[in-house]
Scaffold this motif. Structure first.
Motif, PDB file in Angstrom:
ATOM      1  N   ARG A  78       0.756  -1.260   0.039  1.00 45.45           N
ATOM      2  CA  ARG A  78       0.079  -0.157   0.001  1.00 45.45           C
ATOM      3  C   ARG A  78       0.957   1.309  -0.026  1.00 45.45           C
ATOM      4  O   ARG A  78       2.139   1.200   0.262  1.00 45.45           O
ATOM      5  N   ARG A  79       0.113   2.212  -0.539  1.00 39.58           N
ATOM      6  CA  ARG A  79       0.905   3.516  -0.401  1.00 39.58           C
ATOM      7  C   ARG A  79       1.503   3.809   1.107  1.00 39.58           C
ATOM      8  O   ARG A  79       0.766   3.886   1.881  1.00 39.58           O
ATOM      9  N   PRO A  80       2.482   4.254   0.981  1.00 41.37           N
ATOM     10  CA  PRO A  80       3.414   4.618   2.574  1.00 41.37           C
ATOM     11  C   PRO A  80       2.482   6.022   3.038  1.00 41.37           C
ATOM     12  O   PRO A  80       1.940   6.662   2.393  1.00 41.37           O
ATOM     13  N   GLY A  81       2.355   5.874   4.402  1.00 46.57           N
ATOM     14  CA  GLY A  81       1.665   6.876   5.011  1.00 46.57           C
ATOM     15  C   GLY A  81       2.397   8.477   4.897  1.00 46.57           C
ATOM     16  O   GLY A  81       3.676   8.318   4.834  1.00 46.57           O
ATOM     17  N   ARG A  82       1.651   9.281   4.915  1.00 43.14           N
ATOM     18  CA  ARG A  82       2.244  10.816   5.095  1.00 43.14           C
ATOM     19  C   ARG A  82       3.166  10.891   6.140  1.00 43.14           C
ATOM     20  O   ARG A  82       2.734  10.518   7.317  1.00 43.14           O
TER      21      ARG A  82
ATOM     22  N   PHE B 131       6.406  12.050  -4.196  1.00 42.50           N
ATOM     23  CA  PHE B 131       6.723  11.017  -2.960  1.00 42.50           C
ATOM     24  C   PHE B 131       5.373  10.295  -3.197  1.00 42.50           C
ATOM     25  O   PHE B 131       4.319  10.846  -3.115  1.00 42.50           O
ATOM     26  N   PRO B 132       5.555   8.991  -3.005  1.00 44.91           N
ATOM     27  CA  PRO B 132       4.062   8.273  -2.966  1.00 44.91           C
ATOM     28  C   PRO B 132       3.085   8.597  -1.894  1.00 44.91           C
ATOM     29  O   PRO B 132       2.011   8.539  -2.075  1.00 44.91           O
ATOM     30  N   ALA B 133       3.641   9.249  -0.584  1.00 43.25           N
ATOM     31  CA  ALA B 133       2.779   9.752   0.354  1.00 43.25           C
ATOM     32  C   ALA B 133       2.159  11.032   0.049  1.00 43.25           C
ATOM     33  O   ALA B 133       1.038  11.129   0.455  1.00 43.25           O
ATOM     34  N   PHE B 134       2.531  11.421  -1.072  1.00 42.99           N
ATOM     35  CA  PHE B 134       1.870  12.738  -1.316  1.00 42.99           C
ATOM     36  C   PHE B 134       1.112  12.958  -2.655  1.00 42.99           C
ATOM     37  O   PHE B 134       1.484  13.724  -3.742  1.00 42.99           O
ATOM     38  N   THR B 135       0.222  11.894  -2.741  1.00 43.20           N
ATOM     39  CA  THR B 135      -0.528  11.726  -4.148  1.00 43.20           C
ATOM     40  C   THR B 135      -2.002  11.792  -3.944  1.00 43.20           C
ATOM     41  O   THR B 135      -2.606  11.210  -4.608  1.00 43.20           O
ATOM     42  N   GLU B 136      -2.619  12.414  -2.817  1.00 41.30           N
ATOM     43  CA  GLU B 136      -4.023  12.388  -2.696  1.00 41.30           C
ATOM     44  C   GLU B 136      -4.769  12.953  -3.879  1.00 41.30           C
ATOM     45  O   GLU B 136      -4.299  14.129  -4.126  1.00 41.30           O
TER      46      GLU B 136
ATOM     47  N   ALA C   5      -4.126  16.805  -5.331  1.00 39.97           N
ATOM     48  CA  ALA C   5      -2.937  16.696  -6.212  1.00 39.97           C
ATOM     49  C   ALA C   5      -2.331  17.944  -7.003  1.00 39.97           C
ATOM     50  O   ALA C   5      -0.959  17.990  -6.823  1.00 39.97           O
ATOM     51  N   ALA C   6      -3.155  18.835  -6.972  1.00 39.47           N
ATOM     52  CA  ALA C   6      -2.443  20.152  -7.556  1.00 39.47           C
ATOM     53  C   ALA C   6      -1.411  20.727  -6.432  1.00 39.47           C
ATOM     54  O   ALA C   6      -0.347  21.341  -6.786  1.00 39.47           O
ATOM     55  N   ASP C   7      -2.022  20.532  -5.160  1.00 40.52           N
ATOM     56  CA  ASP C   7      -0.942  21.260  -3.923  1.00 40.52           C
ATOM     57  C   ASP C   7       0.244  20.260  -3.952  1.00 40.52           C
ATOM     58  O   ASP C   7       1.232  20.644  -3.531  1.00 40.52           O
ATOM     59  N   ALA C   8       0.093  19.052  -4.054  1.00 32.00           N
ATOM     60  CA  ALA C   8       1.146  18.015  -3.579  1.00 32.00           C
ATOM     61  C   ALA C   8       2.088  17.626  -4.532  1.00 32.00           C
ATOM     62  O   ALA C   8       3.145  17.193  -4.517  1.00 32.00           O
ATOM     63  N   ALA C   9       1.594  17.617  -5.891  1.00 31.76           N
ATOM     64  CA  ALA C   9       2.574  17.170  -7.131  1.00 31.76           C
ATOM     65  C   ALA C   9       3.765  18.043  -7.320  1.00 31.76           C
ATOM     66  O   ALA C   9       5.040  17.517  -7.536  1.00 31.76           O
ATOM     67  N   GLY C  10       3.876  19.130  -6.780  1.00 27.27           N
ATOM     68  CA  GLY C  10       5.186  19.782  -6.731  1.00 27.27           C
ATOM     69  C   GLY C  10       5.526  20.483  -8.220  1.00 27.27           C
ATOM     70  O   GLY C  10       4.923  19.789  -9.252  1.00 27.27           O
ATOM     71  N   PRO C  11       6.115  21.512  -8.206  1.00 34.72           N
ATOM     72  CA  PRO C  11       6.677  22.221  -7.097  1.00 34.72           C
ATOM     73  C   PRO C  11       5.580  22.919  -6.037  1.00 34.72           C
ATOM     74  O   PRO C  11       4.529  23.171  -6.719  1.00 34.72           O
ATOM     75  N   TYR C  12       5.953  23.211  -4.994  1.00 32.52           N
ATOM     76  CA  TYR C  12       5.082  24.083  -4.224  1.00 32.52           C
ATOM     77  C   TYR C  12       5.510  24.848  -3.261  1.00 32.52           C
ATOM     78  O   TYR C  12       6.987  24.897  -3.104  1.00 32.52           O
ATOM     79  N   ALA C  13       4.874  25.825  -2.802  1.00 34.85           N
ATOM     80  CA  ALA C  13       5.364  26.864  -1.950  1.00 34.85           C
ATOM     81  C   ALA C  13       5.248  26.456  -0.448  1.00 34.85           C
ATOM     82  O   ALA C  13       4.166  26.056   0.119  1.00 34.85           O
ATOM     83  N   VAL C  14       6.509  26.711   0.128  1.00 40.49           N
ATOM     84  CA  VAL C  14       6.456  26.616   1.786  1.00 40.49           C
ATOM     85  C   VAL C  14       6.593  28.072   2.349  1.00 40.49           C
ATOM     86  O   VAL C  14       7.698  28.817   1.896  1.00 40.49           O
ATOM     87  N   GLY C  15       5.696  28.569   3.057  1.00 35.07           N
ATOM     88  CA  GLY C  15       6.061  29.936   3.478  1.00 35.07           C
ATOM     89  C   GLY C  15       6.158  30.024   4.968  1.00 35.07           C
ATOM     90  O   GLY C  15       5.940  29.305   5.962  1.00 35.07           O
ATOM     91  N   LEU C  16       6.681  31.133   5.319  1.00 32.96           N
ATOM     92  CA  LEU C  16       7.036  31.638   6.910  1.00 32.96           C
ATOM     93  C   LEU C  16       5.646  32.691   6.844  1.00 32.96           C
ATOM     94  O   LEU C  16       5.848  33.757   6.351  1.00 32.96           O
ATOM     95  N   ILE C  17       4.690  32.372   7.711  1.00 34.21           N
ATOM     96  CA  ILE C  17       3.582  32.985   7.771  1.00 34.21           C
ATOM     97  C   ILE C  17       3.571  33.886   8.952  1.00 34.21           C
ATOM     98  O   ILE C  17       3.944  33.505  10.272  1.00 34.21           O
ATOM     99  N   GLU C  18       3.410  35.314   8.860  1.00 32.16           N
ATOM    100  CA  GLU C  18       3.283  36.039  10.089  1.00 32.16           C
ATOM    101  C   GLU C  18       1.908  36.090  10.544  1.00 32.16           C
ATOM    102  O   GLU C  18       1.050  36.711   9.689  1.00 32.16           O
ATOM    103  N   LEU C  19       1.179  35.648  11.539  1.00 32.36           N
ATOM    104  CA  LEU C  19       0.013  35.681  11.952  1.00 32.36           C
ATOM    105  C   LEU C  19      -0.271  37.011  12.393  1.00 32.36           C
ATOM    106  O   LEU C  19       0.593  37.830  12.930  1.00 32.36           O
ATOM    107  N   ALA C  20      -1.532  37.379  12.659  1.00 35.68           N
ATOM    108  CA  ALA C  20      -2.016  38.833  12.897  1.00 35.68           C
ATOM    109  C   ALA C  20      -1.781  38.928  14.489  1.00 35.68           C
ATOM    110  O   ALA C  20      -1.401  40.047  14.720  1.00 35.68           O
ATOM    111  N   GLU C  21      -1.408  37.885  15.026  1.00 39.15           N
ATOM    112  CA  GLU C  21      -1.036  38.207  16.601  1.00 39.15           C
ATOM    113  C   GLU C  21       0.508  38.366  16.695  1.00 39.15           C
ATOM    114  O   GLU C  21       0.663  38.395  17.792  1.00 39.15           O
TER     115      GLU C  21
END
Length: 323
Positions: free
Chosen positions: A173-177, A247-252, A256-272
């Motif tokens: 089976r597909r490996p878990g995330r 990666f097999p774990a990232f194929t939901e 798929a559009a967000d997981a297939a890559g490339p994708y953006a990882v952000g440093l988010i500044e919260l309102a707090e």
């Protein structure tokens, strides 16, 4: 009888045994004498503060024995072709992979700055055919005798496994995330995420908010804290775009559009006021910009057969109309 890529184990074993006792290096000379700068660098890297390795009467740490014999990228003039011939024979038989398994050192006299090191190396032994979890192959042991002014200073034995990689059956089976590491310091945060709540630590001593979660306040040192629930509103403070093979774990299929890559990882500044790292979703990766407004949402990932149950993760979606 079984074979290694068509070469019978007895035939190959006999040919390999003929290498035992053959020299791998003769009258090799260290490229540098034993010297204080290299000793200092070694001790700094190892965190070794023993006084024996400093000052005018310093000696080299015994474990540096092999350092003084290393040939660098160009090798040593005293090197023979026997070792390369042995490895070539193993490569040709299908044993194309290698892993270092262990080394043994014997120290007979200390080495001091200024000592000129010479050495001889011999192929000491080649094992019979062995089957390991990595695959089937042979253990090869070389012995190097290190000398100063003709006096034996130490002996270094180095052993490798040269093997044909085992053929692995693909998982049923597909490996878990991959899951985040949860410990006693951050467990409360992940409990909140499981409830679709973004919790921020707040020091009860000085009131400062902090993320990631810590056991104590890095501003005033207070060990007491409570939490506030973030609104989820924020902006992209910085970001990177990730490129990697699928990666097999990232194929939901639903993401798929967000997981297939490339994708953006952000440093988010919260309102707090605190910052958090997570995926930026909702727009193509090349549309992500610093300052882009985002809002937290939670995604659940069902891993078939996972003992921990569904995995919830926070991501940040670009606010509609932006990007």
């Amino acid at each position: 009888m079984s074979t290694v890529d068509g070469v019978g184990p007895d035939e190959l074993g006999v040919r390999l045994k003929e290498f035992e006792g053959r020299p791998a290096a003769v009258a090799g000379v260290g490229k540098d004498p034993v010297n204080a700068p290299m000793i200092r660098h070694w001790c700094e890297a190892m965190g070794d503060t023993a006084p024996a390795y400093r000052g005018p009467r310093a000696v080299a740490p015994p474990t540096m024995l092999q350092v003084w014999t290393m040939g660098g990228l160009r090798g040593h003039e005293g090197r023979t072709g026997a070792y390369d011939e042995l490895l070539g024979l193993l490569d040709g038989s299908g044993c194309t992979s290698v892993v270092a398994t262990d080394c043994e050192q014997e120290y007979l006299r200390p080495l001091r700055p200024g000592d000129e090191v010479t050495f001889d190396a011999v192929i000491e032994s080649v094992s019979g055919r062995k089957t390991t979890k990595l695959g089937t192959g042979y253990f090869v042991t070389t012995r190097m005798d290190v000398r100063v002014d003709g006096e034996l200073a130490g002996t270094h034995r180095f052993r490798i496994l040269k093997y044909a990689p085992a053929r692995r059956t693909p998982p049923a089976r597909r490996p878990g995330r991959p899951r985040p590491v949860v410990n006693r310091d951050n467990a409360g945060f992940w409990e909140g995420v499981a409830e679709h709540r973004l919790l921020i630590q707040r020091c009860t001593g000085c009131g400062i908010l902090r993320h990631p979660w810590l056991p104590g306040c890095n501003a005033c040192g207070c060990l007491d804290w409570d939490t506030v629930e973030a609104s989820g509103e924020g902006t992209v403070y910085s970001y990177v775009v990730m490129h990697h093979p699928p990666f097999p774990a990232f194929t939901e299929s639903d993401q798929a559009a967000d997981a297939a890559g490339p994708y953006a990882v952000g440093l988010i500044e919260l309102a707090e006021g605190v910052r958090m790292v997570s995926n930026v979703v909702g727009v193509p990766y090349d549309k992500v910009r610093i300052g882009l407004p985002v809002r937290a949402e939670f995604r659940s990932y069902e891993d078939e057969g996972a003992e921990q149950g569904a995995l919830a993760l926070p991501v940040f979606r670009v606010v509609e109309g932006e990007g």
